[in-house]
Design a protein around this motif. Structure first.
Motif, PDB file in Angstrom:
ATOM      1  N   LEU A  67      18.685 128.568 -21.162  1.00  0.00           N
ATOM      2  CA  LEU A  67      19.320 127.666 -20.427  1.00  0.00           C
ATOM      3  C   LEU A  67      19.456 128.053 -19.107  1.00  0.00           C
ATOM      4  CD1 LEU A  67      22.052 127.089 -23.554  1.00  0.00           C
ATOM      5  CD2 LEU A  67      19.886 125.767 -23.025  1.00  0.00           C
ATOM      6  N   THR A  68      19.858 127.043 -18.340  1.00  0.00           N
ATOM      7  CA  THR A  68      20.243 127.323 -17.107  1.00  0.00           C
ATOM      8  C   THR A  68      21.733 127.809 -17.163  1.00  0.00           C
ATOM      9  OG1 THR A  68      21.009 124.897 -16.683  1.00  0.00           O
ATOM     10  CG2 THR A  68      18.689 125.340 -16.033  1.00  0.00           C
ATOM     11  N   PRO A  69      22.218 128.279 -16.155  1.00  0.00           N
ATOM     12  CA  PRO A  69      23.798 128.525 -16.004  1.00  0.00           C
ATOM     13  C   PRO A  69      24.423 127.234 -16.312  1.00  0.00           C
ATOM     14  CG  PRO A  69      22.444 130.174 -14.327  1.00  0.00           C
ATOM     15  CD  PRO A  69      21.562 129.072 -14.948  1.00  0.00           C
ATOM     16  N   GLU A  70      24.136 126.345 -15.477  1.00  0.00           N
ATOM     17  CA  GLU A  70      24.823 125.106 -15.508  1.00  0.00           C
ATOM     18  C   GLU A  70      24.908 124.286 -17.194  1.00  0.00           C
ATOM     19  OE1 GLU A  70      23.686 125.854 -11.637  1.00  0.00           O
ATOM     20  OE2 GLU A  70      22.519 125.529 -13.458  1.00  0.00           O
ATOM     21  N   GLN A  71      23.723 124.643 -17.922  1.00  0.00           N
ATOM     22  CA  GLN A  71      23.883 124.181 -19.306  1.00  0.00           C
ATOM     23  C   GLN A  71      24.542 125.195 -20.171  1.00  0.00           C
ATOM     24  OE1 GLN A  71      19.422 124.370 -19.624  1.00  0.00           O
ATOM     25  NE2 GLN A  71      19.146 122.261 -19.910  1.00  0.00           N
ATOM     26  N   GLY A  72      24.396 126.426 -19.728  1.00  0.00           N
ATOM     27  CA  GLY A  72      25.426 127.254 -20.672  1.00  0.00           C
ATOM     28  C   GLY A  72      26.695 127.163 -20.201  1.00  0.00           C
ATOM     29  N   ALA A  73      27.250 126.948 -19.017  1.00  0.00           N
ATOM     30  CA  ALA A  73      28.608 126.526 -18.685  1.00  0.00           C
ATOM     31  C   ALA A  73      29.237 125.192 -19.439  1.00  0.00           C
ATOM     32  CB  ALA A  73      28.755 126.642 -17.361  1.00  0.00           C
ATOM     33  N   ASP A  74      28.467 124.226 -19.796  1.00  0.00           N
ATOM     34  CA  ASP A  74      28.801 123.172 -20.445  1.00  0.00           C
ATOM     35  C   ASP A  74      29.839 123.104 -21.410  1.00  0.00           C
ATOM     36  OD1 ASP A  74      28.267 119.967 -20.571  1.00  0.00           O
ATOM     37  OD2 ASP A  74      28.124 120.741 -22.752  1.00  0.00           O
ATOM     38  N   THR A  75      29.641 123.708 -22.299  1.00  0.00           N
ATOM     39  CA  THR A  75      30.829 123.850 -23.318  1.00  0.00           C
ATOM     40  C   THR A  75      32.023 124.538 -22.729  1.00  0.00           C
ATOM     41  OG1 THR A  75      29.327 124.182 -25.090  1.00  0.00           O
ATOM     42  CG2 THR A  75      31.597 124.811 -25.652  1.00  0.00           C
ATOM     43  N   LEU A  76      31.919 125.477 -21.714  1.00  0.00           N
ATOM     44  CA  LEU A  76      33.217 126.162 -21.224  1.00  0.00           C
ATOM     45  C   LEU A  76      33.992 125.041 -20.401  1.00  0.00           C
ATOM     46  CD1 LEU A  76      33.056 129.119 -19.189  1.00  0.00           C
ATOM     47  CD2 LEU A  76      34.566 127.401 -18.576  1.00  0.00           C
ATOM     48  N   VAL A  77      33.251 124.108 -19.700  1.00  0.00           N
ATOM     49  CA  VAL A  77      33.804 123.088 -18.811  1.00  0.00           C
ATOM     50  C   VAL A  77      34.435 122.086 -19.786  1.00  0.00           C
ATOM     51  CG1 VAL A  77      33.349 121.139 -17.060  1.00  0.00           C
ATOM     52  CG2 VAL A  77      32.254 123.442 -16.962  1.00  0.00           C
ATOM     53  N   TRP A  78      33.740 121.577 -20.694  1.00  0.00           N
ATOM     54  CA  TRP A  78      34.434 120.880 -21.604  1.00  0.00           C
ATOM     55  C   TRP A  78      35.576 121.112 -22.270  1.00  0.00           C
ATOM     56  CZ3 TRP A  78      34.049 121.544 -27.445  1.00  0.00           C
ATOM     57  CH2 TRP A  78      34.356 120.427 -28.038  1.00  0.00           C
ATOM     58  N   LEU A  79      35.613 122.519 -22.725  1.00  0.00           N
ATOM     59  CA  LEU A  79      37.043 123.103 -23.072  1.00  0.00           C
ATOM     60  C   LEU A  79      37.960 123.153 -22.261  1.00  0.00           C
ATOM     61  CD1 LEU A  79      35.514 126.072 -25.310  1.00  0.00           C
ATOM     62  CD2 LEU A  79      36.286 123.946 -26.321  1.00  0.00           C
ATOM     63  N   ALA A  80      37.793 123.475 -20.985  1.00  0.00           N
ATOM     64  CA  ALA A  80      38.597 123.416 -19.965  1.00  0.00           C
ATOM     65  C   ALA A  80      39.242 122.122 -19.454  1.00  0.00           C
ATOM     66  CB  ALA A  80      38.187 124.219 -18.789  1.00  0.00           C
ATOM     67  N   THR A  81      38.383 120.996 -19.791  1.00  0.00           N
ATOM     68  CA  THR A  81      38.959 119.680 -19.449  1.00  0.00           C
ATOM     69  C   THR A  81      39.355 118.567 -20.419  1.00  0.00           C
ATOM     70  OG1 THR A  81      36.383 119.188 -19.087  1.00  0.00           O
ATOM     71  CG2 THR A  81      37.603 120.115 -17.224  1.00  0.00           C
ATOM     72  N   SER A  82      39.169 118.951 -21.667  1.00  0.00           N
ATOM     73  CA  SER A  82      39.358 118.293 -22.831  1.00  0.00           C
ATOM     74  C   SER A  82      40.724 118.462 -23.411  1.00  0.00           C
ATOM     75  CB  SER A  82      38.300 118.247 -23.708  1.00  0.00           C
ATOM     76  OG  SER A  82      37.926 119.453 -24.173  1.00  0.00           O
ATOM     77  N   VAL A  83      41.055 117.756 -24.410  1.00  0.00           N
ATOM     78  CA  VAL A  83      42.330 117.933 -24.925  1.00  0.00           C
ATOM     79  C   VAL A  83      42.444 118.825 -26.036  1.00  0.00           C
ATOM     80  CG1 VAL A  83      44.430 116.573 -25.890  1.00  0.00           C
ATOM     81  CG2 VAL A  83      42.869 115.728 -24.129  1.00  0.00           C
ATOM     82  N   PRO A  84      43.366 119.953 -26.120  1.00  0.00           N
ATOM     83  CA  PRO A  84      43.392 120.554 -27.304  1.00  0.00           C
ATOM     84  C   PRO A  84      43.939 120.022 -28.419  1.00  0.00           C
ATOM     85  CG  PRO A  84      44.091 121.968 -25.509  1.00  0.00           C
ATOM     86  CD  PRO A  84      43.739 120.509 -25.081  1.00  0.00           C
ATOM     87  N   GLY A  85      43.346 120.135 -29.764  1.00  0.00           N
ATOM     88  CA  GLY A  85      43.997 119.452 -30.949  1.00  0.00           C
ATOM     89  C   GLY A  85      43.381 118.007 -30.981  1.00  0.00           C
ATOM     90  N   ALA A  86      42.822 117.432 -29.913  1.00  0.00           N
ATOM     91  CA  ALA A  86      42.125 116.234 -30.321  1.00  0.00           C
ATOM     92  C   ALA A  86      40.660 116.278 -30.262  1.00  0.00           C
ATOM     93  CB  ALA A  86      42.858 115.212 -29.176  1.00  0.00           C
ATOM     94  N   ASP A  87      40.147 117.086 -28.855  1.00  0.00           N
ATOM     95  CA  ASP A  87      38.892 116.997 -28.838  1.00  0.00           C
ATOM     96  C   ASP A  87      38.266 118.488 -29.385  1.00  0.00           C
ATOM     97  OD1 ASP A  87      38.523 114.778 -27.348  1.00  0.00           O
ATOM     98  OD2 ASP A  87      39.664 115.863 -25.495  1.00  0.00           O
ATOM     99  N   TRP A  88      39.091 119.383 -29.707  1.00  0.00           N
ATOM    100  CA  TRP A  88      38.761 120.520 -30.273  1.00  0.00           C
ATOM    101  C   TRP A  88      39.873 121.437 -30.935  1.00  0.00           C
ATOM    102  CZ3 TRP A  88      41.357 124.605 -27.988  1.00  0.00           C
ATOM    103  CH2 TRP A  88      41.485 124.564 -26.471  1.00  0.00           C
ATOM    104  N   VAL A  89      39.733 122.324 -31.900  1.00  0.00           N
ATOM    105  CA  VAL A  89      40.553 122.665 -32.783  1.00  0.00           C
ATOM    106  C   VAL A  89      40.900 124.214 -32.214  1.00  0.00           C
ATOM    107  CG1 VAL A  89      41.263 123.764 -35.152  1.00  0.00           C
ATOM    108  CG2 VAL A  89      39.662 121.939 -34.834  1.00  0.00           C
ATOM    109  N   PRO A  90      42.319 124.531 -31.708  1.00  0.00           N
ATOM    110  CA  PRO A  90      42.769 125.510 -31.143  1.00  0.00           C
ATOM    111  C   PRO A  90      42.583 126.494 -32.134  1.00  0.00           C
ATOM    112  CG  PRO A  90      44.384 123.740 -30.820  1.00  0.00           C
ATOM    113  CD  PRO A  90      43.440 123.157 -31.646  1.00  0.00           C
ATOM    114  N   GLY A  91      42.034 127.861 -31.571  1.00  0.00           N
ATOM    115  CA  GLY A  91      41.692 128.948 -32.604  1.00  0.00           C
ATOM    116  C   GLY A  91      40.174 128.907 -33.018  1.00  0.00           C
ATOM    117  N   GLY A  92      39.490 127.787 -32.675  1.00  0.00           N
ATOM    118  CA  GLY A  92      38.078 127.545 -33.104  1.00  0.00           C
ATOM    119  C   GLY A  92      37.224 128.395 -32.158  1.00  0.00           C
ATOM    120  N   HIS A  93      35.867 128.262 -32.724  1.00  0.00           N
ATOM    121  CA  HIS A  93      34.860 128.729 -32.153  1.00  0.00           C
ATOM    122  C   HIS A  93      33.813 127.562 -31.907  1.00  0.00           C
ATOM    123  CE1 HIS A  93      31.977 131.876 -30.524  1.00  0.00           C
ATOM    124  NE2 HIS A  93      31.134 131.496 -31.292  1.00  0.00           N
TER     125      HIS A  93
END
Length: 273
Positions: A214-240
């Motif tokens: 993957l490119t660094p940009e592709q690898g960073a996609d999930t990181l950016v998504w987690l940083a900009t989305s809503v915990p508890g709605a878009d992803w589960v706190p404590g999850g992987h």
């Protein structure tokens, strides 16, 4: 949500740099943290961002980083613990710890706990960069520095499982106060990962196989998504997560007692060095 303060460690290269660029491009106030003064300063100039230089192989620099962040950041909305690496032969830091363990787990543990009051007050998201290699871990809580049965892959795998256990214990301890912790696997990314070490992994990153990664940009996609989305709605706190979906973890990751013991053992190691 734009305009928040987001601290990204390991931001001078790879997915950290790609994430910092993406988040800054979305209007976030990114604080860039890296080990390389030249690369870190260059990225900060590009993004017109605040920057700090810290080597996670030196706990004194981690403590100084935490003090500087507390002094300069009235709020920390997202902390991205992305700094890390695989080391190859067993080496120890000036603090007396096995280098892979300190850089990947003990230093981000220290940084996060030193910032914990500010993070809780900010109702922050804490993101840990882990790896699918957590599945290969053979973690001995009585030998976290791997004085016995060392291998570079085992040290890295153990540290990446430690990232997940820390994430879950951080969520257990502070989730009710509004903090949200999460870990993710970025995938096999074509970066300078393992440069400057004698790890066999560095050879893979210098072969034509690198073109399949993957490119660094592709690898960073999930990181950016987690940083900009809503915990508890878009992803589960404590999850992987991987590729914005729940990812498999080592069987020990679900052991609440192991997570608690790792936290306590990490505190003991920091108290003695």
């Amino acid at each position: 949500m734009a305009g928040r303060t987001i601290v990204v460690t390991g931001a001078s290269d790879g997915i950290g740099r790609a994430a910092a660029r993406a988040l800054s491009g979305q209007g976030e106030n990114v604080v860039v943290v890296g080990r390389s003064p030249g690369k870190t300063e260059a990225l900060a100039r590009e993004l017109k961002a605040t920057h700090h230089v810290a080597d996670f192989a030196r706990l004194a620099e981690v403590r100084a980083l935490a003090a500087a962040l507390l002094d300069r950041c009235p709020a920390i909305d997202v902390l991205v613990n992305n700094a890390g690496g695989i080391m190859g032969s067993r080496t120890t830091t000036a603090d007396g710890h096995e280098t892979t363990f300190q850089v990947n787990h003990l230093a981000p543990f220290l940084l996060t706990t030193l910032l914990s009051e500010r993070l809780v007050a900010s109702r922050a998201t804490v993101i840990m960069t882990s790896s699918m290699l957590n599945l290969r871990a053979r973690l001995d809580l009585d030998d976290l520095d791997l004085r016995r049965n060392y291998s570079g892959v085992r040290a890295y795998s153990n540290a990446k499982l430690a990232n997940i256990l820390f994430t879950r214990e951080l969520q257990r301890r502070h989730g009710d106060a509004g903090l949200n912790a999460v870990s993710f696997h970025p995938g096999a990314v074509a970066t300078n990962f393992s440069d400057g070490t004698d790890s066999m992994a560095r050879l893979v990153y210098r072969t034509p196989l690198k073109r399949l990664m993957l490119t660094p940009e592709q690898g960073a996609d999930t990181l950016v998504w987690l940083a900009t989305s809503v915990p508890g709605a878009d992803w589960v706190p404590g999850g992987h997560y991987e590729k914005r979906r729940t990812a498999p973890v080592h069987r020990l990751a679900g052991d609440a007692d192991a997570a608690r013991r790792l936290w306590e053992r990490s505190e003991e190691l920091l108290a003695t060095g």
